[in-house]
Design an enzyme around this catalytic site. Structure first.
Site, PDB file in Angstrom:
ATOM      1  N   ASP A 156       0.857  -1.181   0.000  1.00 54.11           N
ATOM      2  CA  ASP A 156       0.000   0.000   0.000  1.00 54.11           C
ATOM      3  C   ASP A 156       0.897   1.235   0.000  1.00 54.11           C
ATOM      4  OD1 ASP A 156      -1.915  -1.894   0.331  1.00 54.11           O
ATOM      5  OD2 ASP A 156      -2.811  -1.029   2.130  1.00 54.11           O
ATOM      6  N   HIS A 232       5.198  -7.243  -0.460  1.00 55.20           N
ATOM      7  CA  HIS A 232       5.090  -8.532  -1.124  1.00 55.20           C
ATOM      8  C   HIS A 232       5.876  -8.526  -2.429  1.00 55.20           C
ATOM      9  CE1 HIS A 232       1.411  -9.772   1.321  1.00 55.20           C
ATOM     10  NE2 HIS A 232       1.547  -8.483   1.606  1.00 55.20           N
ATOM     11  N   SER A 343       7.607   3.540   5.275  1.00 59.18           N
ATOM     12  CA  SER A 343       8.858   3.885   4.607  1.00 59.18           C
ATOM     13  C   SER A 343       8.640   3.942   3.107  1.00 59.18           C
ATOM     14  CB  SER A 343       9.956   2.885   4.973  1.00 59.18           C
ATOM     15  OG  SER A 343      11.210   3.386   4.586  1.00 59.18           O
TER      16      SER A 343
END
Length: 374
Positions: A156, A232, A343
């Site tokens: 995200d 991911h 981050s």
């Protein structure tokens, strides 16, 4: 006393207060110039902080006698962000009393707009500490993985920049670039050399692009504190190498990225490189303030935000061994790693010239959504 004189009274008093004896200041500055650089920097910080905080330029008369404030960027770089991040990490591990969990997490949810309906466990009392809450898992159906496109978003976040790499320079935000080689490090091993040799842009690009007719592409995704903190695999690929750059832990929010050139090259980062069906592929997890912990699930030897490190150094680790000659195979959408708090993820990869991004700069994106395809 007339009104004009009455009005000038406070102004004259302020001017008198702001009048500095220039001879004494020059003598004092001369004494400071004899100090060592660390001592001089330490003595200059209080004046510099006051220079930027006090109203009406109260300390500007100092510039008339040769004093110059430390720049805002240098002042920010001097903040011990690694120490603060380690302290924050320790705080995150402290188990909260059961009665305190709901109010603390509710405040965080309200501040950063967290959607707890997507969390695998919605009960706030389940999370024993802030670290567990930051690294919460999602429900399986919350992020469907797009199967139609070859590259998906690994996390995200917000798209800061994307496009083709030109002149071996990558944009961290629009108009602010950093060197591709400084970011990824030398392509070949230079362990026997005291300093990595400077590589001409064309030859370094040729080391990355393995197939004729291909180009290099990049995509920068910023994870805000309220975003899902795991990342991911963005495609089907094989990870063959890990390079860990210890470094600063400055904030990587878009405003700071516009302010500090080569911010991503200064910060601690973990570079994973390998190959996909079109050639070279890399994913880099960039650390930030309070995000000293970068975890790669299949790499147990990785330890980030260590108390001591050599500036500009890096540590290499190969996943190709005598028993495993290919590396670590990753499937699109597979769990890869996690941050604490938020981050940046940077993708740099090789693809044919007809590769197209399905993005707009500044848009919000979620893990599993399409980044681009052929």
């Amino acid at each position: 006393m007339c009104q004009s004189e009455a009005r000038r009274g406070p102004e004259l008093g302020a001017a008198k207060w702001l009048h500095f004896p220039q001879l004494a200041l020059r003598r004092r500055l001369g004494q400071l110039s004899c100090m060592s650089r660390p001592a001089l920097k330490l003595r200059s910080w209080p004046l510099t902080v006051l220079y930027y905080l006090l109203p009406f330029g109260a300390l500007r008369p100092l510039s008339r006698v040769g004093w110059r404030p430390v720049s805002r960027v240098a002042l920010y770089k001097s903040v011990p962000t690694r120490l603060l991040s380690r302290a924050w990490g320790r705080l995150n591990q402290v188990e909260l009393p059961h009665w305190l969990r709901r109010p603390v997490y509710s405040l965080y949810i309200w501040t950063f707009g967290v959607n707890m309906k997507e969390a695998a466990v919605e009960d706030l009392h389940h999370y024993r500490n802030l670290s567990e809450f930051f690294r919460r898992k999602l429900k399986p159906q919350a992020r469907p993985v797009c199967g139609l496109h070859s590259v998906i978003s690994p996390s995200d976040g917000k798209i800061l920049n994307f496009g083709q790499v030109k002149n071996c320079e990558v944009e961290q935000v629009k108009g602010v670039t950093y060197s591709l080689e400084s970011f990824l490090g030398p392509r070949t091993s230079t362990d026997d050399l005291p300093f990595p040799p400077a590589t001409p842009c064309g030859s370094f690009r040729n080391q990355l692009v393995t197939r004729e007719g291909n180009e290099l592409y990049h995509c920068v995704i910023y994870l805000a504190p309220g975003d899902y903190h795991c990342f991911h695999s963005p495609t089907d690929w094989t990870v063959s190498h890990r390079r860990h750059f210890p470094g600063s832990l400055m904030s990587v929010n878009p405003g700071m990225a516009r302010w500090i050139k080569e911010l991503f090259c200064h910060n601690e980062r973990v570079v994973l490189t390998g190959d996909w069906k079109h050639g070279f592929f890399s994913l880099t997890a960039v650390g930030a303030t309070n995000v000293g912990s970068i975890r790669i699930y299949f790499d147990r030897d990785l330890h980030t935000n260590s108390p001591r490190y050599s500036k500009g150094s890096y540590n290499d680790f190969s996943f190709v061994t005598h028993t495993n000659k290919e590396g670590i195979p990753m499937r699109k959408g597979e769990h890869l790693g996690e941050f604490n708090l938020g981050s940046t993820i940077v993708l740099i990869f090789e693809a044919p010239k007809d590769f197209n991004f399905k993005l707009k700069a500044g848009q919000k994106i979620r893990f599993g959504e399409a980044l681009g395809s052929l």
